[in-house]
Design a protein around this motif. Structure first.
Motif, PDB file in Angstrom:
ATOM      1  N   GLU A  11       0.823  -1.204   0.000  1.00  0.00           N
ATOM      2  CA  GLU A  11       0.000   0.000   0.000  1.00  0.00           C
ATOM      3  C   GLU A  11       0.862   1.261   0.000  1.00  0.00           C
ATOM      4  O   GLU A  11       0.560   2.232  -0.713  1.00  0.00           O
ATOM      5  CB  GLU A  11      -0.937  -0.006   1.202  1.00  0.00           C
ATOM      6  N   ASN A  12       1.921   1.263   0.774  1.00  0.00           N
ATOM      7  CA  ASN A  12       2.805   2.427   0.813  1.00  0.00           C
ATOM      8  C   ASN A  12       3.472   2.662  -0.539  1.00  0.00           C
ATOM      9  O   ASN A  12       3.598   3.809  -0.993  1.00  0.00           O
ATOM     10  CB  ASN A  12       3.867   2.255   1.901  1.00  0.00           C
ATOM     11  N   GLU A  13       3.909   1.585  -1.185  1.00  0.00           N
ATOM     12  CA  GLU A  13       4.531   1.718  -2.505  1.00  0.00           C
ATOM     13  C   GLU A  13       3.501   2.194  -3.532  1.00  0.00           C
ATOM     14  O   GLU A  13       3.802   3.034  -4.397  1.00  0.00           O
ATOM     15  CB  GLU A  13       5.143   0.386  -2.934  1.00  0.00           C
ATOM     16  N   ALA A  14       2.275   1.679  -3.446  1.00  0.00           N
ATOM     17  CA  ALA A  14       1.222   2.095  -4.369  1.00  0.00           C
ATOM     18  C   ALA A  14       0.909   3.577  -4.205  1.00  0.00           C
ATOM     19  O   ALA A  14       0.737   4.307  -5.193  1.00  0.00           O
ATOM     20  CB  ALA A  14      -0.031   1.254  -4.147  1.00  0.00           C
ATOM     21  N   LYS A  15       0.839   4.030  -2.958  1.00  0.00           N
ATOM     22  CA  LYS A  15       0.587   5.454  -2.712  1.00  0.00           C
ATOM     23  C   LYS A  15       1.727   6.307  -3.260  1.00  0.00           C
ATOM     24  O   LYS A  15       1.494   7.389  -3.834  1.00  0.00           O
ATOM     25  CB  LYS A  15       0.413   5.698  -1.214  1.00  0.00           C
ATOM     26  N   ARG A  16       2.952   5.832  -3.098  1.00  0.00           N
ATOM     27  CA  ARG A  16       4.106   6.581  -3.609  1.00  0.00           C
ATOM     28  C   ARG A  16       4.036   6.693  -5.129  1.00  0.00           C
ATOM     29  O   ARG A  16       4.254   7.767  -5.702  1.00  0.00           O
ATOM     30  CB  ARG A  16       5.402   5.887  -3.194  1.00  0.00           C
ATOM     31  N   LEU A  42      -1.672  11.363  -8.888  1.00  0.00           N
ATOM     32  CA  LEU A  42      -2.997  10.834  -8.561  1.00  0.00           C
ATOM     33  C   LEU A  42      -3.201  10.644  -7.059  1.00  0.00           C
ATOM     34  O   LEU A  42      -4.062   9.854  -6.649  1.00  0.00           O
ATOM     35  CB  LEU A  42      -3.221   9.492  -9.278  1.00  0.00           C
ATOM     36  N   SER A  43      -2.454  11.369  -6.254  1.00  0.00           N
ATOM     37  CA  SER A  43      -2.591  11.200  -4.806  1.00  0.00           C
ATOM     38  C   SER A  43      -3.984  11.582  -4.306  1.00  0.00           C
ATOM     39  O   SER A  43      -4.412  11.102  -3.250  1.00  0.00           O
ATOM     40  CB  SER A  43      -1.530  12.027  -4.076  1.00  0.00           C
ATOM     41  N   GLU A 100      -8.981   6.708  -3.588  1.00  0.00           N
ATOM     42  CA  GLU A 100     -10.187   5.954  -3.260  1.00  0.00           C
ATOM     43  C   GLU A 100     -11.220   5.952  -4.382  1.00  0.00           C
ATOM     44  O   GLU A 100     -12.290   5.358  -4.241  1.00  0.00           O
ATOM     45  CB  GLU A 100     -10.819   6.519  -1.983  1.00  0.00           C
ATOM     46  N   ASN A 101     -10.906   6.613  -5.486  1.00  0.00           N
ATOM     47  CA  ASN A 101     -11.846   6.632  -6.602  1.00  0.00           C
ATOM     48  C   ASN A 101     -11.825   5.313  -7.359  1.00  0.00           C
ATOM     49  O   ASN A 101     -10.767   4.724  -7.572  1.00  0.00           O
ATOM     50  CB  ASN A 101     -11.508   7.767  -7.569  1.00  0.00           C
ATOM     51  N   LYS A 102     -12.998   4.870  -7.789  1.00  0.00           N
ATOM     52  CA  LYS A 102     -13.094   3.670  -8.618  1.00  0.00           C
ATOM     53  C   LYS A 102     -12.923   4.051 -10.090  1.00  0.00           C
ATOM     54  O   LYS A 102     -13.045   5.225 -10.449  1.00  0.00           O
ATOM     55  CB  LYS A 102     -14.423   2.972  -8.356  1.00  0.00           C
ATOM     56  N   LEU A 110     -12.840   8.000 -12.830  1.00  0.00           N
ATOM     57  CA  LEU A 110     -11.586   8.551 -13.344  1.00  0.00           C
ATOM     58  C   LEU A 110     -11.700   8.830 -14.842  1.00  0.00           C
ATOM     59  O   LEU A 110     -12.426   8.146 -15.561  1.00  0.00           O
ATOM     60  CB  LEU A 110     -10.433   7.567 -13.108  1.00  0.00           C
ATOM     61  N   SER A 111     -10.950   9.828 -15.303  1.00  0.00           N
ATOM     62  CA  SER A 111     -10.874  10.079 -16.740  1.00  0.00           C
ATOM     63  C   SER A 111     -10.051   8.978 -17.413  1.00  0.00           C
ATOM     64  O   SER A 111      -9.365   8.192 -16.740  1.00  0.00           O
ATOM     65  CB  SER A 111     -10.224  11.431 -17.002  1.00  0.00           C
ATOM     66  N   GLY A 112     -10.089   8.952 -18.752  1.00  0.00           N
ATOM     67  CA  GLY A 112      -9.304   7.958 -19.471  1.00  0.00           C
ATOM     68  C   GLY A 112      -7.822   8.075 -19.188  1.00  0.00           C
ATOM     69  O   GLY A 112      -7.130   7.065 -18.992  1.00  0.00           O
ATOM     70  N   GLY A 113      -7.321   9.308 -19.138  1.00  0.00           N
ATOM     71  CA  GLY A 113      -5.912   9.503 -18.837  1.00  0.00           C
ATOM     72  C   GLY A 113      -5.548   9.071 -17.435  1.00  0.00           C
ATOM     73  O   GLY A 113      -4.487   8.488 -17.194  1.00  0.00           O
ATOM     74  N   GLU A 114      -6.456   9.336 -16.480  1.00  0.00           N
ATOM     75  CA  GLU A 114      -6.215   8.919 -15.098  1.00  0.00           C
ATOM     76  C   GLU A 114      -6.237   7.401 -14.979  1.00  0.00           C
ATOM     77  O   GLU A 114      -5.414   6.810 -14.274  1.00  0.00           O
ATOM     78  CB  GLU A 114      -7.256   9.550 -14.180  1.00  0.00           C
TER      79      GLU A 114
END
Length: 218
Positions: free
Chosen positions: A115-120, A127-128, A132-134, A138-142
């Motif tokens: 989780e820490n690596e994913a957040k980094r 995208l910080s 929590e967005n599904k 999110l936009s296509g680029g996101e």
């Protein structure tokens, strides 16, 4: 780092790959271009262990991965290879953070460390604020940036990208091009990209042109 020797692949009577050989060095960004049906995606899928060749050898850092099967092959893929596809293949019921974490959890790494690596990674990719967005939020680029973070979570030796800008508008495609360059600069990340996007191909270190199941330039 990545080496393929005399790769052949046939589907029924159609010979798709006719003896392809190539080498990719650590930290290179290499693009494969060519017309539809030239064998580009088939080659990428074989090199990425998603498909098997009829004949030939594949090595990653000296490991002959064409000899691996089933669980050993799946474990090798999860640890050493990342994927970015045209369609992001994010799991709709999971958040951006969870989608990025999944390969790390499957590899058996500690949940908190993953989780820490994913957040980094998501922070690095801007995208910080979207953890929590599904996917549908999110936009296509996101979504594509989440897919890139997922590809990087296990610190793979190489990332394979199959038409990564094919579903993006020109602005988001340009951002993804720049992102690949940034990731190479920051992490010396290696990329092998199949693309029809001339701008993406031109920013690569090398362009391999495929035609009729063969690489014409290396």
């Amino acid at each position: 780092m990545l080496k393929a020797v005399d790769i052949h692949k046939r589907y029924n009577q159609l010979e798709v790959l006719k003896g392809v050989s190539l080498e990719i060095q650590k930290g290179e960004i290499v693009s494969i271009v060519g017309s539809s049906g030239a064998g580009k995606s088939t080659l990428l899928h074989i090199l990425g262990t998603l498909d098997s060749s009829d004949r030939g050898e594949c090595f990653l850092n000296g490991q002959a991965f064409h000899q691996l099967r089933d669980k050993r092959l799946a474990a090798f893929r999860n640890k050493h290879i990342g994927f970015v596809f045209q369609f992001h293949h994010l799991l709709p019921e999971f958040s951006a953070l969870e989608n990025v974490c999944i390969p790390g959890w499957l590899a058996g790494y500690r949940k908190k460390d993953v989780e820490n690596e994913a957040k980094r990674l998501l922070d690095t990719l801007g995208l910080s604020h979207r953890l929590e967005n599904k996917p549908h939020e999110l936009s296509g680029g996101e979504q594509q940036r989440v897919a890139v973070a997922r590809a990087l979570i296990n610190k793979p030796d190489i990332v394979f990208a199959d038409e990564p800008t094919g579903n993006l508008d020109s602005h988001n495609a340009k951002e993804l091009h720049d992102l690949f360059l940034d990731l190479r600069k920051q992490f010396n990340q290696t990329f092998l990209i199949v693309t029809h996007n001339a701008q993406l191909a031109e920013m690569s270190d090398r362009i391999l042109r495929m035609s009729d199941g063969l690489i014409m330039e290396n």
